[in-house]
Design a protein around this motif. Sequence first.
Motif, PDB file in Angstrom:
ATOM      1  N   LYS A  64     -11.169  -1.216   0.887  1.00  0.00           N
ATOM      2  CA  LYS A  64     -12.106  -0.424  -0.025  1.00  0.00           C
ATOM      3  C   LYS A  64     -11.819  -0.119  -1.477  1.00  0.00           C
ATOM      4  O   LYS A  64     -12.300  -0.047  -2.240  1.00  0.00           O
ATOM      5  CB  LYS A  64     -12.491   0.918   0.839  1.00  0.00           C
ATOM      6  N   GLY A  65     -10.152  -0.008  -1.503  1.00  0.00           N
ATOM      7  CA  GLY A  65      -9.763   0.280  -2.905  1.00  0.00           C
ATOM      8  C   GLY A  65      -9.747  -0.572  -3.574  1.00  0.00           C
ATOM      9  O   GLY A  65     -10.345  -0.452  -4.956  1.00  0.00           O
ATOM     10  N   LYS A 115     -13.390  -1.551  -4.727  1.00  0.00           N
ATOM     11  CA  LYS A 115     -13.957  -0.346  -5.710  1.00  0.00           C
ATOM     12  C   LYS A 115     -13.450  -0.900  -7.129  1.00  0.00           C
ATOM     13  O   LYS A 115     -14.124  -0.765  -8.143  1.00  0.00           O
ATOM     14  CB  LYS A 115     -13.422   0.833  -5.285  1.00  0.00           C
ATOM     15  N   GLU A 120      -6.836   1.363  10.089  1.00  0.00           N
ATOM     16  CA  GLU A 120      -7.471   2.612   9.047  1.00  0.00           C
ATOM     17  C   GLU A 120      -7.132   2.405   7.574  1.00  0.00           C
ATOM     18  O   GLU A 120      -7.829   2.295   6.583  1.00  0.00           O
ATOM     19  CB  GLU A 120      -7.557   3.920   9.444  1.00  0.00           C
ATOM     20  N   ARG A 121      -5.482   2.262   7.538  1.00  0.00           N
ATOM     21  CA  ARG A 121      -5.238   1.875   6.264  1.00  0.00           C
ATOM     22  C   ARG A 121      -5.363   0.499   5.573  1.00  0.00           C
ATOM     23  O   ARG A 121      -5.589   0.326   4.341  1.00  0.00           O
ATOM     24  CB  ARG A 121      -3.617   2.147   6.511  1.00  0.00           C
ATOM     25  N   TYR A 145       0.768  -1.265  -0.275  1.00  0.00           N
ATOM     26  CA  TYR A 145      -0.079   0.057   0.001  1.00  0.00           C
ATOM     27  C   TYR A 145       0.715   1.354  -0.099  1.00  0.00           C
ATOM     28  O   TYR A 145       0.539   2.169  -0.767  1.00  0.00           O
ATOM     29  CB  TYR A 145      -0.821   0.007   1.089  1.00  0.00           C
ATOM     30  N   LYS A 153      -8.694   1.014   4.440  1.00  0.00           N
ATOM     31  CA  LYS A 153      -8.832   1.630   3.117  1.00  0.00           C
ATOM     32  C   LYS A 153      -8.267   0.697   1.812  1.00  0.00           C
ATOM     33  O   LYS A 153      -8.658   1.146   0.900  1.00  0.00           O
ATOM     34  CB  LYS A 153      -7.868   2.789   3.523  1.00  0.00           C
ATOM     35  N   GLU A 202       1.103   4.098  -2.819  1.00  0.00           N
ATOM     36  CA  GLU A 202       0.879   5.346  -2.473  1.00  0.00           C
ATOM     37  C   GLU A 202       1.754   6.470  -2.793  1.00  0.00           C
ATOM     38  O   GLU A 202       1.782   7.556  -3.265  1.00  0.00           O
ATOM     39  CB  GLU A 202       0.552   5.602  -1.145  1.00  0.00           C
TER      40      GLU A 202
END
Length: 237
Positions: A193-194, A197, A186-187, A96, A190, A100
């Motif tokens: 969800k990424g 999606k 939280e990461r 991740y 995330k 990023e």
Amino acid sequence: MKKFIDLTSEESKGLDKPLFENALRLKEDSELLATTKNSFSIATSLLILSSEEMVKAILVLLHSEGYKVYKLEEASKFFKDHKIRHQIWQLIETGYELFEAKENWNSAKLNFKSDKKNVTDSLLKNLYAVCMAYKPLSNLKKRVEDIQDFNDLKNKGLYVDFRDGLVIPSESVNEKEYNLVVPITERLFKFYKGIEKLFRATIEANHISIAESQKQKEDLKLLIDTALEDFSFKKLN
């Protein structure tokens, strides 16, 4: 008796959802305990448990989309070994961060503004992009090392132990530890969800082109099916 690891990609379709919902419920319960009762020891343990469920959701989702996550070494332990799930969490955190950093690099080069169009301008632009890309990587090593200790931290928050004296959860795990776990968890959410999606949302909802969506899927496939092909969890130990 069939288990997650025994299911085909097709049989696994949609099974990540109940795992995600359970992870979310644990996370919300953790937040409630921390904010209303200041019960940071149990809150920290629940938060880490929610992340373990989140790792399972990610594995099931990737498998359901045809990625070879169940072909990795010791895959049979993914759904019964807490330690291996934490190791997968370390891998996800690393991947991740790299993604990023790449996004920051592209964004920084695009958004860099200068009136001069010469060699100096080009050097400044690249230097600025390097600085922005490095930002998320600067604390990566520490976060990965922190995750390595989370399984022990989870147990400390739940159980009374004796190590040359009583070890009490409420005294061993406090607000500081809770606040350490929160952003890393939280990461992970995330990340789920990424990729959800990426696979399930329409191109319009993703706000990216078909070509970019395909490129992201290919990058993910390269990482999982090729780069991790010979990865050893035993060596990571």
